[in-house]
Design a protein around this motif. Structure first.
Motif, PDB file in Angstrom:
ATOM      1  N   HIS A 362      24.279  40.876  41.793  1.00 30.82           N
ATOM      2  CA  HIS A 362      25.390  40.142  42.536  1.00 30.82           C
ATOM      3  C   HIS A 362      26.229  39.367  41.589  1.00 30.82           C
ATOM      4  N   MET A 363      27.592  39.078  42.119  1.00 30.87           N
ATOM      5  CA  MET A 363      28.694  38.990  41.279  1.00 30.87           C
ATOM      6  C   MET A 363      29.523  37.790  41.797  1.00 30.87           C
ATOM      7  N   LYS A 364      30.248  37.007  41.126  1.00 30.16           N
ATOM      8  CA  LYS A 364      31.219  35.910  41.808  1.00 30.16           C
ATOM      9  C   LYS A 364      32.300  36.496  42.355  1.00 30.16           C
ATOM     10  N   ILE A 365      32.789  35.575  43.092  1.00 27.35           N
ATOM     11  CA  ILE A 365      34.395  36.296  43.637  1.00 27.35           C
ATOM     12  C   ILE A 365      35.502  36.526  42.695  1.00 27.35           C
ATOM     13  N   ASP A 366      35.378  35.958  41.553  1.00 25.19           N
ATOM     14  CA  ASP A 366      36.163  36.302  40.361  1.00 25.19           C
ATOM     15  C   ASP A 366      36.014  37.714  39.958  1.00 25.19           C
ATOM     16  N   VAL A 367      34.981  38.140  40.046  1.00 27.61           N
ATOM     17  CA  VAL A 367      34.639  39.449  39.439  1.00 27.61           C
ATOM     18  C   VAL A 367      34.948  40.532  40.587  1.00 27.61           C
ATOM     19  N   TRP A 368      34.590  39.985  41.767  1.00 20.69           N
ATOM     20  CA  TRP A 368      35.157  41.075  43.045  1.00 20.69           C
ATOM     21  C   TRP A 368      36.733  41.116  43.182  1.00 20.69           C
ATOM     22  N   ARG A 369      37.207  39.977  42.707  1.00 19.53           N
ATOM     23  CA  ARG A 369      38.848  40.033  42.900  1.00 19.53           C
ATOM     24  C   ARG A 369      39.307  41.191  41.906  1.00 19.53           C
ATOM     25  N   ALA A 373      41.342  44.491  42.988  1.00 24.11           N
ATOM     26  CA  ALA A 373      42.761  44.400  42.563  1.00 24.11           C
ATOM     27  C   ALA A 373      42.988  46.050  41.989  1.00 24.11           C
ATOM     28  N   LYS A 374      42.058  46.378  41.474  1.00 22.47           N
ATOM     29  CA  LYS A 374      42.108  47.821  40.801  1.00 22.47           C
ATOM     30  C   LYS A 374      42.209  48.817  41.755  1.00 22.47           C
ATOM     31  N   PHE A 375      41.734  48.466  42.903  1.00 29.28           N
ATOM     32  CA  PHE A 375      41.622  49.453  44.183  1.00 29.28           C
ATOM     33  C   PHE A 375      42.800  49.055  45.194  1.00 29.28           C
ATOM     34  N   GLY A 376      43.855  48.153  44.577  1.00 27.70           N
ATOM     35  CA  GLY A 376      45.019  48.144  45.492  1.00 27.70           C
ATOM     36  C   GLY A 376      44.635  47.287  46.731  1.00 27.70           C
ATOM     37  N   MET A 377      43.762  46.613  46.682  1.00 30.84           N
ATOM     38  CA  MET A 377      43.479  45.572  47.757  1.00 30.84           C
ATOM     39  C   MET A 377      44.277  44.123  47.445  1.00 30.84           C
ATOM     40  N   VAL A 378      44.556  43.453  48.424  1.00 27.52           N
ATOM     41  CA  VAL A 378      45.174  42.159  48.418  1.00 27.52           C
ATOM     42  C   VAL A 378      44.362  41.165  49.374  1.00 27.52           C
ATOM     43  N   ALA A 426      38.744  37.461  52.903  1.00 28.91           N
ATOM     44  CA  ALA A 426      39.175  38.534  53.609  1.00 28.91           C
ATOM     45  C   ALA A 426      40.463  39.083  52.690  1.00 28.91           C
ATOM     46  N   TRP A 427      40.483  40.637  53.010  1.00 28.73           N
ATOM     47  CA  TRP A 427      41.213  41.476  52.045  1.00 28.73           C
ATOM     48  C   TRP A 427      42.171  42.492  53.221  1.00 28.73           C
ATOM     49  N   LYS A 428      43.122  42.772  52.526  1.00 31.53           N
ATOM     50  CA  LYS A 428      44.220  43.886  53.223  1.00 31.53           C
ATOM     51  C   LYS A 428      44.368  45.045  52.222  1.00 31.53           C
ATOM     52  N   PHE A 429      44.436  46.186  52.748  1.00 26.50           N
ATOM     53  CA  PHE A 429      44.660  47.344  51.860  1.00 26.50           C
ATOM     54  C   PHE A 429      46.100  47.849  51.865  1.00 26.50           C
ATOM     55  N   HIS A 430      46.323  47.855  50.505  1.00 30.46           N
ATOM     56  CA  HIS A 430      47.923  48.526  50.135  1.00 30.46           C
ATOM     57  C   HIS A 430      47.713  50.007  50.709  1.00 30.46           C
ATOM     58  N   ALA A 431      48.785  50.461  50.981  1.00 29.56           N
ATOM     59  CA  ALA A 431      49.062  51.882  51.275  1.00 29.56           C
ATOM     60  C   ALA A 431      48.514  52.802  50.070  1.00 29.56           C
ATOM     61  N   ALA A 432      47.849  53.718  50.027  1.00 31.54           N
ATOM     62  CA  ALA A 432      47.466  54.568  48.797  1.00 31.54           C
ATOM     63  C   ALA A 432      48.668  54.799  48.444  1.00 31.54           C
TER      64      ALA A 432
END
Length: 432
Positions: A362-369, A373-378, A426-432
Motif C-alpha cells: 500500500h501507498m500514500k496518496i502522494d504516491v498515487w497522485r 498524473a503520468k496517466f493523464g488523470m486529474v 476523486a479523479w477525472k480522466f483527460h482525453a487520451a
C-alpha cells in the motif's frame, strides 16, 4: 487506574521507540534488555502502561536484530515477545503477538527454516481476494462497526451522485463490489431524484473465477430486489476478467447516453505490480469516458523495499487499527477474532516477512497522485456535501470523536486518533 486517559497503542509504541533510540547505543553482553533499562519508564505512566511500553520495547529490539540479520540474538527477544504477548490479551499484547509472529516467519525464511516463499504468497493472495469477495460475516461486521469504511462510502457515493446529477441513464462500474452496501446508498440517492427521474441504473461488477461469480450473482439479486422496492429501473451485470489487471472495455457493454462513474475500494489489494497493471486498467477505463472515478485506499507507506522503514510504518498503522477494533468491537466477538487471526495476521505477515513476493504494498496518496498524473488523470475537489456526509457519518458512531477527518490537498483522509487509516479521492480522466 487514575482518571488520566490511558495511552493508546500508538502512543505506547511511540514512547517505546523513544526509549529504544535512547538505549540502543548501550551494549550488553547477553543482548537482553536489562531491568534497569526497562525500569526507566517515563514519569506519569501507570503500572500497566509501563508493562506495555516494556513489551513494545522488546518488539522494537526484536525487529532491530532481524533487520541487522542478527538472527541468533533475535531469537532470544522472539522468545520474550512470545511469552509476554497474547492473541487474546490487551491491544498492545495483540499487536506484539502478531508482529513477533511475522518477524519469526521472516527469520525462519532468511535462515532456511521455511522455504515455502512464492507458493505461500500466491495462496495467500487467492485466499485474501476470495474471502473478501465472499462477503464473510467477519468482514461485514468490520464494515458496520468500524467508522472508516462507512465514512468513505457515504462521502464517495455523494461525489458520484453529484457527478451524474443531470444524467437519466447511469452506469456504475464497481471494481470491488463485495456486499454492495454502497450500491444501496447510491440507489436510494438516485431514487429520490424526483425532479429528473432515473430511466436506468446499470451496475457492472468486476469479478474473476466461478466462486466469485456466484457471490456476485447473489449480490446482484439482492440489489435487484432493493431496486424493485424503490421502483428504480435497474440492471446488474458481471464483467468477468481473468485478473483485475486485464480489464477490457468490451466487458462493460457501455451504451450511448450513459453517464459512467467508477467506484474502487482498496484497488491496490487486487493489483500485483505497479505501475504497469495500473496503466493497463486506467487505459481501458478511460475508453468508457467516466465522469468520475472515486478511490478509497489504505493510507500507509507499506510499499518501501527497506525492511526497517516498512516495519515502522506498519507497526504504527496496525497499532491504530487494533486500537479501533478494541473500542468498536467486543473483546469476545468471534468476528473480531477472525478479523485479527485471518485478515490482519496475513497482512502483517506478508508485509513483514516477505520481500519480492509481497502482495500488500500500500501507498500514500502522494504516491498515487504522481502515478495518476503520468496517466493523464486529474484530481477533483470533494464537495462540501461530500465532506458533510463524511463528518455526519463519523458522528453517528459512539467512537466518532476518535475518528479524525483531515484534508490532504483535495483528498480526504480518515484516521484513528490522528493516525491515518484510509484515504478518499476523486479523479477525472483527460482525453487520451
Amino acid at each position: 487506574m487514575s482518571s488520566v486517559s490511558r495511552l493508546s497503542t500508538v502512543e505506547v509504541m511511540r514512547v517505546a521507540g523513544e526509549r529504544f533510540i535512547q538505549f540502543s547505543s548501550q551494549k550488553y553482553a547477553d543482548d537482553s534488555i536489562p531491568k534497569h533499562v526497562l525500569g526507566c519508564a517515563p514519569l506519569g505512566l501507570s503500572d500497566q502502561e509501563v508493562k506495555e511500553v516494556e513489551l513494545a520495547h522488546l518488539l522494537l529490539a526484536f525487529a532491530d536484530k532481524v533487520g541487522k540479520q542478527q538472527y541468533d540474538r533475535a531469537r532470544k527477544l522472539q522468545n520474550l515477545c512470545h511469552f509476554l504477548s497474547s492473541s487474546t490479551g490487551n491491544t498492545v499484547q495483540r499487536v506484539v503477538y502478531y508482529f513477533s509472529k511475522a518477524l519469526r516467519e521472516r527469520t525462519d525464511r532468511e535462515t532456511g527454516r521455511n522455504t515455502s516463499k512464492g507458493s505461500e504468497s500466491k495462496d495467500l493472495l487467492a485466499m485474501h481476494l476470495e474471502r473478501t469477495m465472499a462477503c464473510c460475516p467477519a468482514f461485514f461486521a468490520c464494515f458496520l462497526e468500524l467508522p472508516f469504511y462507512q465514512v468513505t462510502q457515504f462521502a464517495g457515493i455523494q461525489a458520484i451522485v453529484e457527478s451524474v446529477a443531470s444524467a437519466k441513464r447511469v452506469h456504475f462500474i464497481d471494481l470491488e463490489i463485495r456486499s454492495g452496501g454502497h450500491c444501496i446508498v447510491l440507489m436510494q440517492a438516485l431514487a429520490s431524484r424526483y425532479e429528473q427521474p432515473i430511466e436506468m441504473l446499470k451496475v457492472t461488477a468486476v469479478g474473476s473465477g466461478t466462486a466469485s461469480r456466484q457471490k456476485l450473482e447473489d449480490t446482484g439479486k439482492r440489489l435487484a430486489q432493493f431496486a424493485e422496492a424503490l421502483h428504480l429501473p435497474f440492471s446488474f451485470k458481471i464483467a468477468t476478467v481473468t485478473d483485475i489487471n486485464n480489464l477490457n472495455e468490451d466487458a462493460f457493454e457501455s451504451e450511448d447516453g450513459e453517464a459512467t462513474a467508477v467506484y474502487c475500494c482498496l484497488m491496490r489489494s487486487s493489483m500485483r505490480t505497479l505501475p504497469d497493471c495500473l496503466e493497463s486498467a486506467i487505459t481501458e477505463l478511460r475508453k468508457l469516458n467516466p465522469c468520475l472515478m472515486v478511490i478509497t485506499e489504505i493510507e500507509a507507506n507499506l510499499y518501501s523495499p527497506v525492511f526497517e522503514d516498512r516495519f515502522n510504518e506498519a507497526v504504527f498503522y496496525y497499532s491504530a487499527y487494533f486500537d479501533c477494533l478494541d473500542v468498536c468491537m467486543d473483546n469476545s466477538s468471534p468476528y473480531r477474532r477472525e478479523l485479527e487471526e485471518t485478515f490482519l495476521a496475513q497482512q502483517i505477515t506478508n508485509i513483514i516477512a516477505s520481500e519480492e513476493e509481497r502482495i500488500f504494498r500500500h501507498m500514500k496518496i502522494d504516491v498515487w497522485r504522481s502515478l495518476f498524473a503520468k496517466f493523464g488523470m486529474v484530481e477533483a475537489e470533494l464537495s462540501l456535501s461530500s465532506l458533510y456526509q463524511a463528518d455526519l457519518t463519523a458522528k453517528q458512531f459512539a467512537c466518532g470523536k476518535s475518528c479524525t477527518l483531515d484534508m490532504n490537498g483535495k483528498c480526504l483522509t480518515i484516521g484513528w486518533k490522528g493516525t491515518t487509516i484510509l484515504s478518499l479521492s476523486a479523479w477525472k480522466f483527460h482525453a487520451a
